[in-house]
Write a protein that holds these residues in place. Structure first.
Motif, mmCIF file in Angstrom:
data_model
loop_
_atom_site.group_PDB
_atom_site.id
_atom_site.type_symbol
_atom_site.label_atom_id
_atom_site.label_comp_id
_atom_site.label_asym_id
_atom_site.label_seq_id
_atom_site.Cartn_x
_atom_site.Cartn_y
_atom_site.Cartn_z
ATOM 1 N N ALA A 34 -2.242 2.952 -32.659
ATOM 2 C CA ALA A 34 -3.652 2.790 -32.266
ATOM 3 C C ALA A 34 -3.824 3.334 -30.855
ATOM 4 O O ALA A 34 -2.850 3.404 -30.092
ATOM 5 C CB ALA A 34 -4.022 1.299 -32.292
ATOM 6 N N PRO A 35 -5.053 3.712 -30.476
ATOM 7 C CA PRO A 35 -5.263 4.159 -29.096
ATOM 8 C C PRO A 35 -4.949 3.031 -28.113
ATOM 9 O O PRO A 35 -5.273 1.862 -28.380
ATOM 10 C CB PRO A 35 -6.759 4.498 -29.058
ATOM 11 C CG PRO A 35 -7.162 4.684 -30.481
ATOM 12 C CD PRO A 35 -6.266 3.810 -31.297
ATOM 13 N N ALA A 74 -6.002 -2.448 -25.066
ATOM 14 C CA ALA A 74 -6.068 -2.845 -23.653
ATOM 15 C C ALA A 74 -6.349 -4.338 -23.560
ATOM 16 O O ALA A 74 -7.148 -4.886 -24.332
ATOM 17 C CB ALA A 74 -7.153 -2.045 -22.947
ATOM 18 N N GLY A 75 -5.650 -5.011 -22.633
ATOM 19 C CA GLY A 75 -5.857 -6.449 -22.453
ATOM 20 C C GLY A 75 -4.787 -7.287 -23.122
ATOM 21 O O GLY A 75 -4.704 -8.486 -22.878
ATOM 22 N N THR A 76 -3.938 -6.665 -23.981
ATOM 23 C CA THR A 76 -2.848 -7.425 -24.612
ATOM 24 C C THR A 76 -1.851 -7.831 -23.525
ATOM 25 O O THR A 76 -1.262 -6.982 -22.859
ATOM 26 C CB THR A 76 -2.130 -6.539 -25.666
ATOM 27 O OG1 THR A 76 -3.111 -6.011 -26.548
ATOM 28 C CG2 THR A 76 -1.075 -7.315 -26.420
ATOM 29 N N LYS A 77 -1.662 -9.128 -23.336
ATOM 30 C CA LYS A 77 -0.777 -9.640 -22.273
ATOM 31 C C LYS A 77 0.680 -9.295 -22.563
ATOM 32 O O LYS A 77 1.114 -9.357 -23.722
ATOM 33 C CB LYS A 77 -0.884 -11.171 -22.184
ATOM 34 C CG LYS A 77 -2.232 -11.649 -21.696
ATOM 35 C CD LYS A 77 -2.251 -11.726 -20.155
ATOM 36 C CE LYS A 77 -3.633 -12.036 -19.618
ATOM 37 N NZ LYS A 77 -4.495 -10.874 -19.391
ATOM 38 N N LEU A 78 1.429 -8.971 -21.533
ATOM 39 C CA LEU A 78 2.829 -8.567 -21.695
ATOM 40 C C LEU A 78 3.759 -9.467 -20.889
ATOM 41 O O LEU A 78 3.400 -9.907 -19.789
ATOM 42 C CB LEU A 78 3.011 -7.119 -21.212
ATOM 43 C CG LEU A 78 2.240 -6.046 -21.984
ATOM 44 C CD1 LEU A 78 2.355 -4.710 -21.257
ATOM 45 C CD2 LEU A 78 2.762 -5.912 -23.414
ATOM 46 N N ALA A 83 1.888 1.893 -16.144
ATOM 47 C CA ALA A 83 0.565 1.364 -15.787
ATOM 48 C C ALA A 83 0.432 -0.082 -16.272
ATOM 49 O O ALA A 83 -0.111 -0.952 -15.571
ATOM 50 C CB ALA A 83 -0.526 2.240 -16.412
ATOM 51 N N SER A 84 0.958 -0.377 -17.449
ATOM 52 C CA SER A 84 0.848 -1.723 -18.019
ATOM 53 C C SER A 84 1.738 -2.716 -17.280
ATOM 54 O O SER A 84 1.394 -3.898 -17.159
ATOM 55 C CB SER A 84 1.217 -1.698 -19.505
ATOM 56 O OG SER A 84 0.417 -0.760 -20.194
ATOM 57 N N ALA A 85 2.890 -2.242 -16.770
ATOM 58 C CA ALA A 85 3.774 -3.125 -15.997
ATOM 59 C C ALA A 85 3.068 -3.594 -14.729
ATOM 60 O O ALA A 85 3.267 -4.720 -14.281
ATOM 61 C CB ALA A 85 5.067 -2.404 -15.655
ATOM 62 N N LEU A 86 2.258 -2.735 -14.174
ATOM 63 C CA LEU A 86 1.514 -3.128 -12.963
ATOM 64 C C LEU A 86 0.404 -4.124 -13.310
ATOM 65 O O LEU A 86 0.158 -5.098 -12.595
ATOM 66 C CB LEU A 86 0.889 -1.885 -12.300
ATOM 67 C CG LEU A 86 1.884 -0.870 -11.716
ATOM 68 C CD1 LEU A 86 1.151 0.380 -11.227
ATOM 69 C CD2 LEU A 86 2.686 -1.499 -10.576
ATOM 70 N N ASP A 96 -4.794 1.552 -20.793
ATOM 71 C CA ASP A 96 -4.850 2.992 -21.018
ATOM 72 C C ASP A 96 -4.571 3.635 -19.660
ATOM 73 O O ASP A 96 -5.299 3.368 -18.693
ATOM 74 C CB ASP A 96 -6.264 3.346 -21.522
ATOM 75 C CG ASP A 96 -6.414 4.840 -21.798
ATOM 76 O OD1 ASP A 96 -5.699 5.645 -21.164
ATOM 77 O OD2 ASP A 96 -7.272 5.193 -22.634
ATOM 78 N N PRO A 97 -3.495 4.447 -19.557
ATOM 79 C CA PRO A 97 -3.134 4.961 -18.223
ATOM 80 C C PRO A 97 -4.242 5.808 -17.589
ATOM 81 O O PRO A 97 -4.245 5.999 -16.372
ATOM 82 C CB PRO A 97 -1.877 5.795 -18.492
ATOM 83 C CG PRO A 97 -1.876 6.066 -19.954
ATOM 84 C CD PRO A 97 -2.590 4.934 -20.606
ATOM 85 N N ARG A 98 -5.190 6.276 -18.407
ATOM 86 C CA ARG A 98 -6.262 7.098 -17.831
ATOM 87 C C ARG A 98 -7.103 6.309 -16.828
ATOM 88 O O ARG A 98 -7.804 6.895 -16.010
ATOM 89 C CB ARG A 98 -7.148 7.669 -18.950
ATOM 90 C CG ARG A 98 -6.403 8.733 -19.761
ATOM 91 C CD ARG A 98 -7.205 9.222 -20.912
ATOM 92 N NE ARG A 98 -7.523 8.144 -21.860
ATOM 93 C CZ ARG A 98 -8.135 8.330 -23.012
ATOM 94 N NH1 ARG A 98 -8.484 9.549 -23.377
ATOM 95 N NH2 ARG A 98 -8.384 7.317 -23.817
ATOM 96 N N THR A 99 -6.996 4.969 -16.902
ATOM 97 C CA THR A 99 -7.770 4.159 -15.947
ATOM 98 C C THR A 99 -7.181 4.244 -14.531
ATOM 99 O O THR A 99 -7.776 3.752 -13.584
ATOM 100 C CB THR A 99 -7.773 2.670 -16.375
ATOM 101 O OG1 THR A 99 -6.405 2.247 -16.528
ATOM 102 C CG2 THR A 99 -8.505 2.461 -17.692
ATOM 103 N N LEU A 100 -5.982 4.869 -14.413
ATOM 104 C CA LEU A 100 -5.354 4.945 -13.087
ATOM 105 C C LEU A 100 -5.962 6.026 -12.192
ATOM 106 O O LEU A 100 -5.626 6.127 -11.020
ATOM 107 C CB LEU A 100 -3.849 5.206 -13.210
ATOM 108 C CG LEU A 100 -2.972 4.081 -13.750
ATOM 109 C CD1 LEU A 100 -1.510 4.487 -13.733
ATOM 110 C CD2 LEU A 100 -3.148 2.796 -12.964
#
Ligand code: MIC
Ligand code: SF4
Length: 644
Positions: free
Chosen positions: A279-280, A285-289, A402-405, A411-415
């Motif tokens: 999935a994109p 986005a928002g899934t907690k890790l 990006a998600s680790a941060l 979505d890394p494009r938000t960086l």
């Protein structure tokens, strides 16, 4: 009519057979690779073949999986492998030198040559125009002993790339897109051949990410042309001398064509628990890790690690997330150190692991209970990470960093402004951790630890087979389901009686005991039985438990070959066959049926019904099964020995 690159490479290595899709062909193998958890068995089998030295142009024995050494077992096995390589003529890549596929790409792969490896991701070297194929350890042992390698002539699919990747979109997204469209069964019987104008925009390590994960499609192999980018990469590795230009003919015809406009792709994520549940990233986005792991043979190149360092520079990993980084090779780690990237990663709070498979195969770093993990790896089967209820996601390194941060999938494009990593003009070349074979083999003593148990053998195929259905499983059973890996089980790979206690242990903890009590029996699956790894232990260990046949709708290629090699009948049965767990089955005149290539008649003694089981066996494979496996067959002098 012109030829595809796949056909040209096969033509140049054809020993026998006709190059018609579906026909059995035999190939001359130029290079082999083994890794430690399949390699001990492969070298024991090589010894059983009684050949004094390897016959390939190059064989490399890697140690990259069993790295934790929580007991004596793995260190003993590594010592065995080192002494065996030295005596029998293979190069030995020491623990710490890196993951077999990354190191092979950097230091050994040669465009236009054939490579078989006892690891399913051997097609990684397709990134530089080599035909790499994953196989069971016994097939690799046979290739080292100069036997040809047998496969079914694959169909070729052209994946035609146009355009260029957009900002924050990476090579991982290309292969995730192919998986999204084709599924984990979509590559079975095929070589995925990449072509089109978009190829030139991808570097060799990016291409290798794509060919690596072709294994997840079930493909026989994946291959890119060898062009000026290949030359640049080999030049930077001080190996330009092995470069040659290779491409399909302009008028080559393919069985199918898949068009991908690179510019339309977006960052993608594979969701639990299959690499094709794509999935994109934006949608997830928002899934907690709880954890992010970066590395593995798919995404651990210099380019990938530098991109991660650039994203993390001056920032901190989210306090709820454990971020691990496993560089693909010692070369990558040396380059990162030289560029100051190790310091950047450490400052950001990353946990630096050694250059090895690590968390990808559950060798440490199991996530917490129920804690989601995002990984730049290639497989997210349930439980593979070491925690059964940890939802496991896969993505490119940009999305991982990006998600680790953020502490959640982003979505890394938000960086914002994308990071750009240039391939170096020259990599640090230092092969000090690769030990050449001895030039005085007679003086080398093989070091065998107590973890090494004799390789079990099966006698000739019985004519009458009777037994219980030990397990009825669903579609896409993986070899991780059949023979789990991880830190507790992997060290037992050279001890079949011990490891066989763990067959199906995650799904059905009573399986091994039941099989032994019943004196063996049958496993029933559905479509694509045995997908995933090349581990022959998924056949060898059930064989040691007395399993006689697997009945399924279809099989994954390498596992089918491994079943044949160890004397287990891979039978096809109709989806409607009346079979439940615990039923007693009987097959009569099995030998005569195989000799005459006739279906087998199976009687379910529990419900009194009868059905026909068919099979996809070449005459050579039937002979191997009649002999009770490939080692027996070769010992009996089977002239056309090796592989399936
Ligand atoms: C894997 O990724 O599952 C492995 C561990 O590398 C396997 C090999 C093995 O099980 O030894 C593979 O991919 O073939
Ligand atoms: Fe190692 Fe993972 Fe690659 Fe298998 S997939 S070779 S375990 S890094």
């Amino acid at each position: 009519m012109g030829m595809s690159l796949t056909e040209k490479t096969i033509r140049d290595h054809l020993v026998s057979g006709e190059m018609k899709p579906g026909e059995e062909i035999a190939l001359r193998i130029d290079q082999t690779l083994t890794q430690d958890v399949t390699g001990t068995m492969a070298f024991l089998q090589f010894e059983a073949l009684g050949v004094p030295r390897v016959h390939t142009k190059l064989s490399v024995s890697y140690v990259d999986h069993n790295m934790l050494q929580t007991g004596f077992e793995s260190a003993d096995d590594h010592r065995y492998l080192q002494s065996a390589a030295s005596k029998y003529g293979a190069y030995f890549s020491r623990p710490g030198n890196g993951i077999c596929h990354q190191v092979h790409l950097e230091r050994f792969g040669v465009p236009g040559q054939t490579l078989i490896g006892s690891d399913s991701h051997t097609p990684t070297c397709g990134g530089l125009g080599m035909l790499g194929i994953g196989a069971g350890g016994l097939d690799v042992a046979a290739a080292m002993a100069a036997y040809p390698f047998y496969i079914t002539m694959p169909r070729a699919t052209l994946v035609r790339l146009t355009g260029e990747l957009g900002p924050w979109v990476s090579a991982k997204d290309v292969i995730l897109e192919v998986l999204r469209r084709l599924s984990v069964k979509g590559g079975v019987g095929r070589v995925m051949e990449y072509g089109g104008p978009g190829v030139a925009s991808l570097s060799v390590p990016e291409r290798a990410t794509v060919t690596n994960m072709g294994a997840e499609l079930g493909a026989t192999s994946s291959i890119f042309p060898s062009d000026s980018r290949t030359r640049e990469f080999l030049g930077a590795q001080s190996r330009e001398d092995v470069w040659l230009e290779l491409a399909a003919d302009a008028d080559a015809e393919y069985d199918d064509v898949l068009e991908i406009e690179l510019g339309t792709l977006e960052p993608l994520v594979a969701q639990p628990y299959s690499p094709d549940r794509v999935a994109p990233a934006a949608e997830l986005a928002g899934t907690k890790l709880s954890q992010v792991c970066i590395g593995s043979c798919t995404n651990s190149s210099y380019r990938d690690m530098m991109a991660v360092a650039a994203i993390l520079e001056g920032k901190q990993v989210h306090p709820e997330v454990s971020l691990t980084i496993s560089p693909g090779s010692r070369q990558v780690l040396q380059m990162l150190s030289e560029k100051g990237a190790v310091a950047t990663l450490v400052a950001a709070g990353a946990r630096i692991l050694e250059a090895s498979c690590g968390p990808c195969i559950g060798m440490g770093q199991a996530p917490p209970s129920g804690g989601a993990t995002l990984r730049s790896f290639n497989r997210n089967f349930q439980g593979r990470c070491g925690t059964k209820d940890a939802p496991t996601y896969l993505a490119g390194v940009e999305a991982c960093a990006a998600s680790a941060l953020a502490g959640e999938i982003v979505d890394p494009r938000t960086l914002g402004e994308p990071v750009r990593v240039l391939e170096p003009d020259a990599f640090i070349v230092d092969d000090a951790m690769v030990i050449p074979p001895s030039d005085r083999p007679d003086e080398v003593e093989i070091m065998r630890g107590p973890n090494i148990a004799p390789v079990p053998m099966r006698g000739p195929l019985a004519d009458q087979i009777r037994g219980q259905v030990l397990l009825v499983a669903g579609d896409d059973v993986t070899t991780d389901d059949i023979m789990p890996a991880g830190a507790q089980i992997l060290p037992l790979r050279s001890n079949i009686p011990a490891i066989s206690q763990h067959v199906f242990s995650r799904q059905d903890p009573g399986f091994a005991e039941r099989a032994l009590r019943e004196g063996g029996g049958f496993i029933v699956g559905r479509a694509n039985y045995g997908q995933g790894s090349s581990r022959e232990h998924a056949a060898l260990a059930p064989m040691a438990l007395g399993v006689q046949a697997v009945l399924a709708r279809s099989f994954a290629r390498i596992h089918h070959a491994n079943l044949v090699n160890f004397g287990i009948l891979p039978l096809r049965m109709p989806g409607t066959a009346p079979v439940s767990q615990g039923d007693e089955l009987e097959m009569g005149s099995v030998r005569a049926a195989l000799e005459a290539a006739r279906p087998l008649s199976v009687t379910n003694l529990t419900n009194g019904k009868t059905f026909e089981a068919t099979y996809d066996l070449t005459p050579r494979q039937s002979k191997i099964l009649l002999a009770g496996g490939l080692l027996n067959y070769i010992r009996e002098g089977g002239a056309d020995a090796a592989s399936a």
